[in-house]
Write a protein that holds these residues in place. Sequence first.
Motif, PDB file in Angstrom:
ATOM      1  N   PHE A  27       4.916   4.762   5.573  1.00 19.31           N
ATOM      2  CA  PHE A  27       4.302   3.434   5.606  1.00 19.31           C
ATOM      3  C   PHE A  27       5.363   2.349   5.456  1.00 19.31           C
ATOM      4  O   PHE A  27       5.464   1.422   6.250  1.00 19.31           O
ATOM      5  CB  PHE A  27       3.327   3.309   4.426  1.00 19.31           C
ATOM      6  N   VAL A  28       6.180   2.504   4.396  1.00 18.77           N
ATOM      7  CA  VAL A  28       7.189   1.491   4.089  1.00 18.77           C
ATOM      8  C   VAL A  28       8.184   1.359   5.245  1.00 18.77           C
ATOM      9  O   VAL A  28       8.488   0.254   5.704  1.00 18.77           O
ATOM     10  CB  VAL A  28       7.907   1.854   2.765  1.00 18.77           C
TER      11      VAL A  28
ATOM     12  N   PHE B 296       0.851  -1.198   0.000  1.00 19.16           N
ATOM     13  CA  PHE B 296       0.000   0.000   0.000  1.00 19.16           C
ATOM     14  C   PHE B 296       0.885   1.247   0.000  1.00 19.16           C
ATOM     15  O   PHE B 296       0.648   2.195  -0.752  1.00 19.16           O
ATOM     16  CB  PHE B 296      -0.929  -0.015   1.219  1.00 19.16           C
ATOM     17  N   GLY B 297       1.918   1.229   0.851  1.00 18.28           N
ATOM     18  CA  GLY B 297       2.859   2.352   0.894  1.00 18.28           C
ATOM     19  C   GLY B 297       3.535   2.564  -0.447  1.00 18.28           C
ATOM     20  O   GLY B 297       3.644   3.690  -0.936  1.00 18.28           O
ATOM     21  N   VAL B 298       3.957   1.455  -1.053  1.00 26.01           N
ATOM     22  CA  VAL B 298       4.620   1.539  -2.366  1.00 26.01           C
ATOM     23  C   VAL B 298       3.653   2.152  -3.397  1.00 26.01           C
ATOM     24  O   VAL B 298       4.035   3.011  -4.194  1.00 26.01           O
ATOM     25  CB  VAL B 298       5.090   0.142  -2.828  1.00 26.01           C
TER      26      VAL B 298
ATOM     27  N   GLN C  84       2.046   6.495  -6.986  1.00 27.77           N
ATOM     28  CA  GLN C  84       0.938   7.347  -7.412  1.00 27.77           C
ATOM     29  C   GLN C  84       1.247   8.819  -7.144  1.00 27.77           C
ATOM     30  O   GLN C  84       0.970   9.680  -7.976  1.00 27.77           O
ATOM     31  CB  GLN C  84      -0.326   6.917  -6.658  1.00 27.77           C
ATOM     32  N   GLY C  85       1.857   9.082  -5.989  1.00 25.59           N
ATOM     33  CA  GLY C  85       2.200  10.452  -5.632  1.00 25.59           C
ATOM     34  C   GLY C  85       3.217  11.050  -6.584  1.00 25.59           C
ATOM     35  O   GLY C  85       3.066  12.184  -7.051  1.00 25.59           O
TER      36      GLY C  85
ATOM     37  N   LEU D 164       1.221   4.240  -2.819  1.00 22.21           N
ATOM     38  CA  LEU D 164       1.096   5.686  -2.570  1.00 22.21           C
ATOM     39  C   LEU D 164       2.296   6.439  -3.133  1.00 22.21           C
ATOM     40  O   LEU D 164       2.143   7.508  -3.736  1.00 22.21           O
ATOM     41  CB  LEU D 164       0.996   5.960  -1.064  1.00 22.21           C
ATOM     42  N   ILE D 165       3.491   5.878  -2.939  1.00 24.98           N
ATOM     43  CA  ILE D 165       4.696   6.545  -3.428  1.00 24.98           C
ATOM     44  C   ILE D 165       4.630   6.696  -4.953  1.00 24.98           C
ATOM     45  O   ILE D 165       4.789   7.796  -5.492  1.00 24.98           O
ATOM     46  CB  ILE D 165       5.963   5.760  -3.029  1.00 24.98           C
TER      47      ILE D 165
ATOM     48  N   SER E  48       1.007  16.909  -3.986  1.00 21.15           N
ATOM     49  CA  SER E  48       0.890  15.464  -3.842  1.00 21.15           C
ATOM     50  C   SER E  48       2.187  14.805  -3.374  1.00 21.15           C
ATOM     51  O   SER E  48       2.245  13.592  -3.224  1.00 21.15           O
ATOM     52  CB  SER E  48       0.389  14.832  -5.131  1.00 21.15           C
TER      53      SER E  48
ATOM     54  N   ILE F 109       3.887  10.161   2.916  1.00 18.57           N
ATOM     55  CA  ILE F 109       3.067   9.214   3.675  1.00 18.57           C
ATOM     56  C   ILE F 109       3.410   7.782   3.259  1.00 18.57           C
ATOM     57  O   ILE F 109       3.552   6.888   4.097  1.00 18.57           O
ATOM     58  CB  ILE F 109       1.569   9.492   3.425  1.00 18.57           C
ATOM     59  N   GLY F 110       3.574   7.576   1.962  1.00 12.21           N
ATOM     60  CA  GLY F 110       3.935   6.246   1.462  1.00 12.21           C
ATOM     61  C   GLY F 110       5.264   5.784   2.031  1.00 12.21           C
ATOM     62  O   GLY F 110       5.409   4.637   2.453  1.00 12.21           O
TER      63      GLY F 110
ATOM     64  N   MET G   9       1.613  12.674  -0.409  1.00 14.02           N
ATOM     65  CA  MET G   9       1.277  11.261  -0.597  1.00 14.02           C
ATOM     66  C   MET G   9       2.547  10.409  -0.618  1.00 14.02           C
ATOM     67  O   MET G   9       2.601   9.328  -0.044  1.00 14.02           O
ATOM     68  CB  MET G   9       0.528  11.117  -1.922  1.00 14.02           C
ATOM     69  N   VAL G  10       3.577  10.947  -1.271  1.00 16.38           N
ATOM     70  CA  VAL G  10       4.844  10.221  -1.348  1.00 16.38           C
ATOM     71  C   VAL G  10       5.442  10.079   0.055  1.00 16.38           C
ATOM     72  O   VAL G  10       5.878   8.991   0.451  1.00 16.38           O
ATOM     73  CB  VAL G  10       5.831  10.951  -2.287  1.00 16.38           C
TER      74      VAL G  10
ATOM     75  N   HIS H 121      -8.261   6.350   0.494  1.00 11.96           N
ATOM     76  CA  HIS H 121      -7.022   6.916   1.025  1.00 11.96           C
ATOM     77  C   HIS H 121      -7.165   7.240   2.506  1.00 11.96           C
ATOM     78  O   HIS H 121      -6.222   7.118   3.278  1.00 11.96           O
ATOM     79  CB  HIS H 121      -6.633   8.170   0.254  1.00 11.96           C
TER      80      HIS H 121
END
Lengths: 301, 313
Positions: free
Chosen positions: B290-291, A113-115, A120-121, A117-118, B280, B286-287, B283-284, B241
């Motif tokens: 997450f990772v 999911f994190g990947v 897509q962002g 978002l990265i 945006s 936040i991603g 978003m990166v 999201h």
Amino acid sequence: MEISFQTVMSQLMLGLNNGAFYAVLSLGLAVIFGLLNIINFAHGALYMLGAFVALSGYAEWGTLMGMPDFHLNYWAALVVAPLVVGLLGMLIEKTMLSRLYKVDHLYGLLLTFGVALILQGVFTNYYNVAGTPYEGKPEILNGAVNLGFMMFPTYRLWSIAVALVVCFSTWLVIERTKLGSWLRAGTENPRLVQAFGINVPLMITLTYGYGVAIAALAGVVAAPIYSVSPVMGAEMIITVFAVVVIGGMGSIMGSILTGLMLGMVEGLTKVIYPPASSTVIFIMMVVVLLVKPSGLFGREQ
Amino acid sequence: MNKTLWSVLVALGLVAPFIVYPIFLMKLLCFALFACAFNLLIGYAGLLSFGHAAFFGGAAYVTGYLVKYAGVTPEVGILIGTLFAALLGFLFGSLAIRRQGIYFAMITLALAQIIYFVAVKSPFTGGEDGLQDIPRGMLLGLIDLNHGYSIGGKTLELNLYYFIFGLFCFGFWVVYRAIHSPFGQVLKAIRENEPRAVSLGYRVERFKLLAFVISAALAGMAGAAKGLVFQLASLTDVNWHTSGEVVLMTLLGGLGTVFGPLVGAFTVVALHSQLSSLGSWVMVVIGIIFVVCVLSFRRGVVGELGRLLKRSL
């Protein structure tokens, strides 16, 4: 309301076309799930990436490389995009996912999911969310074919054909070859398979690479049909998840057939009650869950 | 947990609006409550829902609509919004708990998507624009929630803040009570070893469903409150999201810790307001968080802290 045979057939064919994409994507998810036990949330983003390799390759790479005449043409993109995305996928598996096999499988979902978002962002920053049309559709696939009951765009017919070939050859390899039997054995008992001298970690990496490569291939094929946008994968993936729940992910063939079928159900809904067409798959999912929680083709746990 | 700590925390909450911009604090409280509600489910029952935005955003729409068009008072609006989320939670929960693990996550995600499409298509949700200009109204018909007090040259909306703070305290108390009760112990037992919980004679399905409903209801309360604070219920609130973001808040703070969701919500909300100029790229970022979280500190901030202090926080 008058519903003509023509309208129904054309929506069914368009639905079959969407369904072909669902089938390829859910097949990729099923292959990855089978061996890694991870739901690849990044699948949609990698599909989007495939489309962007085609788009940017056609429009921008030449200028970037100082050769304005260079275009990565459609046929080349069909090869390059899966390779690039497949390699990226293998990198993701090697560096990140492989560290999560010992813990709860939900972490795999969260990581991917994190990947997603990265990816897509990053693309949202460079390209408008509204989408860009792909200009590189080959001449030969222009026009329409007379199917007897209707004229159907050649390109859409081609995309259905590509999807079917990819799906059934994957099925054939997994269910009917030696390689496939190792894969299947690897999902059941990795240590035993390892004892036979098979490099299971490598097999897992390659499987992940293959799964995302066919997602990227679908992305290239989709580029001339849908406009290419950073959110195209995000919209698609949720629907594909629902397809997976309905199909049950128990079998490769199950995900192919469910994908195709649901595309057509969606098309049919467009004729009967258009506002419901984007939700009908989710409603189907609810119905299937009520009747058969393990999915249409799934095995009981 | 000792009484002094609680008193300090409550006192901090009471004086906070004089120090920090109240709207930021209220946003923080809403998301913290959302994360606490979510944590009850994943941290204690081990159920990863990826569709909590449906409850959060769904309740925001229901409350917003009632307050704006039916002219109900805010507390009644929030109550109905919360009940709506509870009912929705019951429906979703009954379907989703039929499958486990990854399937559970996908089912909740897909079900939430139905709510998203309803929000996009229905005539009463305002489509792409969402419900705007939701009035904050008179609490109990007496207290004007829009009223701002001018203190030190700034206008502070204290009435609204204390109302939201009260809601948050109530929600947090519910979660805290649920966790530290026999019910919470059973949830933990189910999380650790479901077959064993079954063999001990617990009706596991019922416990899971109840946890799901409580979590959904509180997530709804948080969403309804957020709708009043920002006077807006939008597609963002029901988008997946948002479901992902609440997972991140909880994970970052620490799954299954009492204070983790607060820390996580604070971090994410602060990040959003600090990075809002980056578009945006947020978003990166936040991603990436997450990772990093998943790869290197799965216990989260509070979880790691608890490990260092050798106690559960």
